[in-house]
Write a protein that holds these residues in place. Sequence first.
Motif, PDB file in Angstrom:
ATOM      1  N   PRO A 186     -14.733 -33.196  69.061  1.00  0.00           N
ATOM      2  CA  PRO A 186     -16.108 -33.950  68.532  1.00  0.00           C
ATOM      3  C   PRO A 186     -17.213 -33.812  69.342  1.00  0.00           C
ATOM      4  CG  PRO A 186     -14.701 -35.420  69.353  1.00  0.00           C
ATOM      5  CD  PRO A 186     -14.000 -34.117  69.992  1.00  0.00           C
ATOM      6  N   ASP A 187     -18.488 -33.827  68.985  1.00  0.00           N
ATOM      7  CA  ASP A 187     -19.652 -33.744  69.825  1.00  0.00           C
ATOM      8  C   ASP A 187     -20.597 -34.529  69.016  1.00  0.00           C
ATOM      9  OD1 ASP A 187     -21.790 -33.328  71.389  1.00  0.00           O
ATOM     10  OD2 ASP A 187     -22.012 -31.139  70.996  1.00  0.00           O
ATOM     11  N   LEU A 188     -20.660 -35.690  69.268  1.00  0.00           N
ATOM     12  CA  LEU A 188     -21.293 -36.694  68.437  1.00  0.00           C
ATOM     13  C   LEU A 188     -22.833 -36.969  68.687  1.00  0.00           C
ATOM     14  CD1 LEU A 188     -21.117 -39.159  66.352  1.00  0.00           C
ATOM     15  CD2 LEU A 188     -20.754 -40.571  68.295  1.00  0.00           C
ATOM     16  N   GLY A 189     -23.111 -36.618  70.081  1.00  0.00           N
ATOM     17  CA  GLY A 189     -24.654 -36.454  70.399  1.00  0.00           C
ATOM     18  C   GLY A 189     -25.409 -35.367  69.529  1.00  0.00           C
ATOM     19  N   SER A 190     -24.723 -34.054  69.466  1.00  0.00           N
ATOM     20  CA  SER A 190     -25.350 -33.114  68.846  1.00  0.00           C
ATOM     21  C   SER A 190     -25.470 -33.469  67.409  1.00  0.00           C
ATOM     22  CB  SER A 190     -24.532 -31.766  69.047  1.00  0.00           C
ATOM     23  OG  SER A 190     -24.533 -31.281  70.349  1.00  0.00           O
ATOM     24  N   VAL A 191     -24.432 -33.894  66.889  1.00  0.00           N
ATOM     25  CA  VAL A 191     -24.716 -34.607  65.288  1.00  0.00           C
ATOM     26  C   VAL A 191     -25.576 -35.504  65.434  1.00  0.00           C
ATOM     27  CG1 VAL A 191     -23.205 -35.728  63.536  1.00  0.00           C
ATOM     28  CG2 VAL A 191     -22.086 -33.928  64.907  1.00  0.00           C
ATOM     29  N   MET A 192     -25.765 -36.330  66.239  1.00  0.00           N
ATOM     30  CA  MET A 192     -26.979 -37.357  65.934  1.00  0.00           C
ATOM     31  C   MET A 192     -28.196 -36.577  66.040  1.00  0.00           C
ATOM     32  SD  MET A 192     -25.522 -40.166  68.601  1.00  0.00           S
ATOM     33  CE  MET A 192     -26.844 -41.176  68.993  1.00  0.00           C
ATOM     34  N   VAL A 193     -28.490 -35.730  66.893  1.00  0.00           N
ATOM     35  CA  VAL A 193     -29.648 -34.864  66.763  1.00  0.00           C
ATOM     36  C   VAL A 193     -29.767 -34.267  65.487  1.00  0.00           C
ATOM     37  CG1 VAL A 193     -30.901 -33.014  68.000  1.00  0.00           C
ATOM     38  CG2 VAL A 193     -29.616 -34.527  69.369  1.00  0.00           C
ATOM     39  N   MET A 194     -28.568 -33.596  64.966  1.00  0.00           N
ATOM     40  CA  MET A 194     -28.948 -32.804  63.779  1.00  0.00           C
ATOM     41  C   MET A 194     -29.431 -33.837  62.789  1.00  0.00           C
ATOM     42  SD  MET A 194     -25.690 -30.237  64.228  1.00  0.00           S
ATOM     43  CE  MET A 194     -25.354 -29.223  65.698  1.00  0.00           C
ATOM     44  N   VAL A 195     -28.786 -34.931  62.778  1.00  0.00           N
ATOM     45  CA  VAL A 195     -29.038 -36.028  61.447  1.00  0.00           C
ATOM     46  C   VAL A 195     -30.628 -36.228  61.613  1.00  0.00           C
ATOM     47  CG1 VAL A 195     -28.688 -38.099  60.590  1.00  0.00           C
ATOM     48  CG2 VAL A 195     -26.751 -36.974  61.370  1.00  0.00           C
ATOM     49  N   VAL A 196     -31.209 -36.408  62.887  1.00  0.00           N
ATOM     50  CA  VAL A 196     -32.637 -36.741  63.079  1.00  0.00           C
ATOM     51  C   VAL A 196     -33.518 -35.730  62.748  1.00  0.00           C
ATOM     52  CG1 VAL A 196     -34.281 -37.290  64.632  1.00  0.00           C
ATOM     53  CG2 VAL A 196     -32.255 -38.424  64.825  1.00  0.00           C
ATOM     54  N   ILE A 197     -33.014 -34.178  62.719  1.00  0.00           N
ATOM     55  CA  ILE A 197     -33.604 -33.139  62.625  1.00  0.00           C
ATOM     56  C   ILE A 197     -33.804 -33.159  60.956  1.00  0.00           C
ATOM     57  CG2 ILE A 197     -33.562 -30.512  62.379  1.00  0.00           C
ATOM     58  CD1 ILE A 197     -32.463 -30.472  65.296  1.00  0.00           C
ATOM     59  N   VAL A 198     -32.793 -33.330  60.279  1.00  0.00           N
ATOM     60  CA  VAL A 198     -32.569 -33.426  58.921  1.00  0.00           C
ATOM     61  C   VAL A 198     -33.788 -34.316  58.261  1.00  0.00           C
ATOM     62  CG1 VAL A 198     -31.444 -33.735  56.673  1.00  0.00           C
ATOM     63  CG2 VAL A 198     -30.424 -32.463  58.654  1.00  0.00           C
ATOM     64  N   LEU A 199     -33.632 -35.603  58.795  1.00  0.00           N
ATOM     65  CA  LEU A 199     -34.798 -36.328  58.416  1.00  0.00           C
ATOM     66  C   LEU A 199     -35.990 -36.120  58.779  1.00  0.00           C
ATOM     67  CD1 LEU A 199     -32.753 -39.791  59.784  1.00  0.00           C
ATOM     68  CD2 LEU A 199     -33.437 -39.077  57.320  1.00  0.00           C
ATOM     69  N   GLY A 200     -36.412 -35.413  59.756  1.00  0.00           N
ATOM     70  CA  GLY A 200     -37.793 -34.928  60.031  1.00  0.00           C
ATOM     71  C   GLY A 200     -38.133 -34.008  59.082  1.00  0.00           C
ATOM     72  N   ALA A 336     -41.908 -26.996  62.517  1.00  0.00           N
ATOM     73  CA  ALA A 336     -42.453 -27.672  63.688  1.00  0.00           C
ATOM     74  C   ALA A 336     -42.222 -29.153  63.388  1.00  0.00           C
ATOM     75  CB  ALA A 336     -44.017 -27.696  63.485  1.00  0.00           C
ATOM     76  N   ALA A 337     -41.759 -29.693  62.307  1.00  0.00           N
ATOM     77  CA  ALA A 337     -41.310 -31.077  62.561  1.00  0.00           C
ATOM     78  C   ALA A 337     -40.069 -31.381  62.889  1.00  0.00           C
ATOM     79  CB  ALA A 337     -41.583 -31.763  60.605  1.00  0.00           C
ATOM     80  N   GLY A 338     -39.224 -30.361  62.570  1.00  0.00           N
ATOM     81  CA  GLY A 338     -37.795 -30.481  62.930  1.00  0.00           C
ATOM     82  C   GLY A 338     -37.744 -30.455  64.374  1.00  0.00           C
ATOM     83  N   ILE A 339     -38.546 -29.373  64.911  1.00  0.00           N
ATOM     84  CA  ILE A 339     -38.538 -29.404  66.328  1.00  0.00           C
ATOM     85  C   ILE A 339     -39.135 -30.567  67.086  1.00  0.00           C
ATOM     86  CG2 ILE A 339     -39.429 -27.986  68.298  1.00  0.00           C
ATOM     87  CD1 ILE A 339     -39.777 -25.676  66.608  1.00  0.00           C
ATOM     88  N   ILE A 340     -40.063 -31.326  66.443  1.00  0.00           N
ATOM     89  CA  ILE A 340     -40.647 -32.317  67.145  1.00  0.00           C
ATOM     90  C   ILE A 340     -39.494 -33.532  66.947  1.00  0.00           C
ATOM     91  CG2 ILE A 340     -42.279 -34.293  66.709  1.00  0.00           C
ATOM     92  CD1 ILE A 340     -44.083 -32.176  65.370  1.00  0.00           C
ATOM     93  N   ALA A 341     -38.877 -33.653  65.857  1.00  0.00           N
ATOM     94  CA  ALA A 341     -37.643 -34.685  65.675  1.00  0.00           C
ATOM     95  C   ALA A 341     -36.558 -34.487  66.694  1.00  0.00           C
ATOM     96  CB  ALA A 341     -36.976 -34.506  64.252  1.00  0.00           C
TER      97      ALA A 341
END
Length: 396
Positions: A186-200, A336-341
């Motif tokens: 499991p890589d929970l940290g990367s998943v957290m980042v990906m969730v934020v990217i999706v929201l952004g 750009a928004a995904g990268i910002i998030a």
Amino acid sequence: MAGFSVQRYAPERSTWGRLVARDSLVRRLDWPLLGSAIALSFIGSLLVWSATRGRDSLTHGDPYYFLFRHALNTGIGIALMIGTIWLGHRTLRGAVPVLYGLSVLLVMAVLTPLGATVNGAHAWILLPGGFSLQPSEFTKITIILGMAMLLAARVDAGDQLHPDHRTVAKALALAALPMAVVMGMPDLGSVMVMVVIVLGALLASGASNRWVFGLLGTGIAGAVAIWQLGLLDDYQIARFAAFANPALDPAGVGYNTNQARIAIGSGGLHGTGLFQGTQTTGQFVPEQQTDFVFTVAGEELGFLGAGLILVLLGVVLWRACRIARETTELYGTVVAAGIIAWFAFQSFENIGMTLGIMPVAGLPLPFVSYGGSSMFAVWVAIGLLQSIRVQRPITA
């Protein structure tokens, strides 16, 4: 796209034409963005060097080992940025299906005998020569590109004002597949980042707010279910427990955070001086060249040096926001928004965990922490931002 004429930078036949085209490209680059990213990588090389030069078990007796490798990673990253600008984000738009497929295959390969476990996360592929690859770093980019391609397709074609529900569902499904694989590492940290990217990406695309709130609710419910079903590894549960109660196990799971806070607090305003930090030279902070590199800045460069890193990260985010706002195509805006998030959340999480205000999640500090995969990915992201700026459609 109707109503726009794309500025091209194809070489002209004459030498003068080539010089003019090259000059026009160079002038349209976002130099504050590029300069801040280079400055962060340079500061990172000094911090990584300070954190590792006395650790013979890591450097094999060569105090310049990590300095050289960090500089090499930065150089390769800048070369990837240049290649990304040369190809252009629109060219990569057409290659998204191939890039996405390759990234999914790579993260799935981690779950095979090719994968290796580092610091509790089975998220790496070992390569010959002592190198390693973390595919989840590149998956962040393909999720951004894939979601942008789907969400913007009909909007940029003039068929819709905003992505419809079917389009949003497809974009979420695209992101869900690699996220599920990464969660299984499991890589929970990367998943957290990906969730934020999706929201952004969803927020930038103009999708219905029902999707955003629904995704937030699903994420909270999923987190509760994962906790209740015991799907987290013991070390992950211990990290959250130590975050909730720092005094729970100061010599065990809470050791990293406690030592990190001591290091940062001992730096004061001006710091102890580069290579002079007692916490750093005494090797009290584990993983100091990667996840906890900010502690070196806090101790040896003090509040002013650590503050400079925050300012430079702020400039990167500011310029990225400006690029997202000024582009006239939704595809570029969502990218750009995904990268910002991505940059904003990962920076906040990394620095926050060294200060004890966020749980330890194993995320590197963009441009600063040691790590080839992370460095390559963030510089490709800078290349995408520069391409969006350079290739902005302009009124004919």
